[in-house]
Scaffold this active site. Structure first.
Site, mmCIF file in Angstrom:
data_model
loop_
_atom_site.group_PDB
_atom_site.id
_atom_site.type_symbol
_atom_site.label_atom_id
_atom_site.label_comp_id
_atom_site.label_asym_id
_atom_site.label_seq_id
_atom_site.Cartn_x
_atom_site.Cartn_y
_atom_site.Cartn_z
ATOM 1 N N HIS A 38 3.653 -3.431 -0.547
ATOM 2 C CA HIS A 38 3.543 -1.968 -0.584
ATOM 3 C C HIS A 38 4.915 -1.312 -0.714
ATOM 4 O O HIS A 38 5.833 -1.671 0.007
ATOM 5 C CB HIS A 38 2.840 -1.470 0.681
ATOM 6 C CG HIS A 38 1.365 -1.726 0.660
ATOM 7 N ND1 HIS A 38 0.837 -2.998 0.784
ATOM 8 C CD2 HIS A 38 0.315 -0.910 0.461
ATOM 9 C CE1 HIS A 38 -0.477 -2.934 0.692
ATOM 10 N NE2 HIS A 38 -0.826 -1.696 0.490
ATOM 11 N N PRO A 39 5.030 -0.334 -1.606
ATOM 12 C CA PRO A 39 6.309 0.372 -1.751
ATOM 13 C C PRO A 39 6.546 1.296 -0.562
ATOM 14 O O PRO A 39 5.597 1.832 0.016
ATOM 15 C CB PRO A 39 6.102 1.197 -3.029
ATOM 16 C CG PRO A 39 4.641 1.472 -3.074
ATOM 17 C CD PRO A 39 3.985 0.237 -2.492
ATOM 18 N N GLN A 73 1.737 6.405 -6.841
ATOM 19 C CA GLN A 73 2.348 7.689 -7.215
ATOM 20 C C GLN A 73 1.424 8.840 -6.800
ATOM 21 O O GLN A 73 1.836 9.803 -6.158
ATOM 22 C CB GLN A 73 2.606 7.741 -8.725
ATOM 23 C CG GLN A 73 3.226 9.048 -9.219
ATOM 24 C CD GLN A 73 4.615 9.317 -8.654
ATOM 25 O OE1 GLN A 73 5.511 8.494 -8.777
ATOM 26 N NE2 GLN A 73 4.800 10.449 -7.983
ATOM 27 N N GLU A 74 0.136 8.708 -7.150
ATOM 28 C CA GLU A 74 -0.846 9.755 -6.794
ATOM 29 C C GLU A 74 -0.921 9.934 -5.281
ATOM 30 O O GLU A 74 -0.895 11.037 -4.750
ATOM 31 C CB GLU A 74 -2.242 9.360 -7.315
ATOM 32 C CG GLU A 74 -2.473 9.614 -8.794
ATOM 33 C CD GLU A 74 -3.789 8.970 -9.290
ATOM 34 O OE1 GLU A 74 -3.929 8.806 -10.505
ATOM 35 O OE2 GLU A 74 -4.645 8.616 -8.441
ATOM 36 N N GLU A 75 -1.003 8.803 -4.574
ATOM 37 C CA GLU A 75 -1.155 8.865 -3.110
ATOM 38 C C GLU A 75 0.066 9.480 -2.452
ATOM 39 O O GLU A 75 -0.032 10.335 -1.585
ATOM 40 C CB GLU A 75 -1.427 7.454 -2.560
ATOM 41 C CG GLU A 75 -2.796 6.936 -2.941
ATOM 42 C CD GLU A 75 -2.860 5.408 -3.042
ATOM 43 O OE1 GLU A 75 -3.955 4.869 -3.264
ATOM 44 O OE2 GLU A 75 -1.789 4.757 -2.906
ATOM 45 N N PHE A 93 6.582 -0.239 6.646
ATOM 46 C CA PHE A 93 5.612 0.671 7.270
ATOM 47 C C PHE A 93 4.576 1.047 6.216
ATOM 48 O O PHE A 93 4.934 1.485 5.112
ATOM 49 C CB PHE A 93 6.344 1.927 7.757
ATOM 50 C CG PHE A 93 5.427 3.015 8.254
ATOM 51 C CD1 PHE A 93 5.197 4.161 7.490
ATOM 52 C CD2 PHE A 93 4.801 2.891 9.489
ATOM 53 C CE1 PHE A 93 4.352 5.163 7.949
ATOM 54 C CE2 PHE A 93 3.957 3.897 9.955
ATOM 55 C CZ PHE A 93 3.730 5.031 9.185
ATOM 56 N N VAL A 94 3.298 0.843 6.559
ATOM 57 C CA VAL A 94 2.218 1.185 5.620
ATOM 58 C C VAL A 94 1.236 2.127 6.314
ATOM 59 O O VAL A 94 0.829 1.894 7.449
ATOM 60 C CB VAL A 94 1.469 -0.073 5.126
ATOM 61 C CG1 VAL A 94 0.300 0.316 4.215
ATOM 62 C CG2 VAL A 94 2.427 -1.000 4.385
ATOM 63 N N ILE A 95 0.915 3.199 5.610
ATOM 64 C CA ILE A 95 -0.073 4.152 6.126
ATOM 65 C C ILE A 95 -0.857 4.665 4.930
ATOM 66 O O ILE A 95 -0.347 4.679 3.814
ATOM 67 C CB ILE A 95 0.638 5.316 6.875
ATOM 68 C CG1 ILE A 95 -0.372 6.181 7.638
ATOM 69 C CG2 ILE A 95 1.437 6.163 5.905
ATOM 70 C CD1 ILE A 95 0.301 7.182 8.588
ATOM 71 N N CYS A 96 -2.102 5.054 5.161
ATOM 72 C CA CYS A 96 -2.916 5.582 4.058
ATOM 73 C C CYS A 96 -2.443 7.009 3.780
ATOM 74 O O CYS A 96 -2.792 7.948 4.503
ATOM 75 C CB CYS A 96 -4.395 5.559 4.440
ATOM 76 S SG CYS A 96 -5.467 6.142 3.114
HETATM 77 N N1 LIG Z 1 4.223 2.188 2.492
HETATM 78 C C1 LIG Z 1 3.077 2.837 2.206
HETATM 79 O O1 LIG Z 1 2.317 3.212 3.096
HETATM 80 N N2 LIG Z 1 2.807 3.053 0.882
HETATM 81 C C2 LIG Z 1 1.662 3.690 0.466
HETATM 82 N N3 LIG Z 1 0.638 4.157 1.179
HETATM 83 C C3 LIG Z 1 -0.280 4.720 0.311
HETATM 84 O O2 LIG Z 1 -1.326 5.258 0.606
HETATM 85 N N4 LIG Z 1 0.174 4.591 -0.967
HETATM 86 C C4 LIG Z 1 1.397 3.966 -0.921
HETATM 87 O O3 LIG Z 1 2.171 3.686 -1.858
#
Ligand SMILES: NC(=O)NC1=NC(=O)NC1=O
Length: 174
Positions: free
Chosen positions: A67-68, A85-87, A119-122
């Site tokens: 995940h970026p 990009q959209e998110e 760190f990843v989040i929606c």
């Molecule tokens: N690190 C992230 O949480 N990346 C992202 N979350 C998303 O919902 N889109 C992403 O690119």
């Protein structure tokens, strides 16, 4: 998307359409394809979440590393995938000022240093303030808890991307 159409897709077409429902992890859709025929889209989602759930910790962390960063290098250089990009735009990550970008960069770096994955989040379900709050708050989690928490976010992103595929199809039907 009509589930009968999905069930009749070739492997190549299935991965072409569903391969990015988990960011940069077409392997997951490639594996799930063999579980067809699917009852409905929710059934596809169940197979994807089961595949992820059954991965070893190293596999789950591998998904997270695909995940970026939010407001990170890929966003700044325009190299995000279309979905990301959209998110990220929807969460306002593309309208941060330079101070906010630096703040995100520092927190992301601190998080990655602590956990070894990003760190990843929606992003579609959170705006800038909540993202910053979660990034600061989750930094205090232990690694195992944070890995599971981040994977839950991946599943939310996947769920919304799956529904986006369906919505596009409905639009073409209208
Ligand atoms: N690190 C992230 O949480 N990346 C992202 N979350 C998303 O919902 N889109 C992403 O690119």
């Amino acid at each position: 998307m009509d589930i009968n159409v999905v069930n009749s897709l070739t492997y190549e077409d299935f991965v072409q359409i569903f391969g990015s429902v988990v960011e940069k992890c077409p392997l997951i859709s490639a594996a799930v394809w063999s579980r067809r025929p699917f009852r409905d889209l929710a059934d596809i989602e169940t197979h994807i979440t089961e595949f992820i759930h059954n991965l070893p910790d190293s596999g789950k962390e591998g998904i997270l590393r695909c995940h970026p960063d939010l407001a990170g290098r890929d966003l700044q250089s325009g190299t995000l995938t279309r979905e990301s990009q959209e998110e990220q735009s929807q969460a306002g990550m593309d309208t941060l000022d330079s101070t906010e970008i630096l703040h995100m960069y520092r927190l992301n770096a601190q998080y990655k240093e602590r956990f070894g994955f990003p760190f990843v989040i929606c992003a579609r379900l959170n705006k800038k303030a909540e993202i910053l709050h979660q990034l600061s708050e989750r930094l205090t989690n232990d690694r195992a808890a944070e890995r599971e928490r981040a994977i839950e976010e991946v599943k939310k992103i996947c769920s919304l991307r799956l529904r986006n595929i369906v919505r596009c199809d409905i639009q073409t039907k209208l």
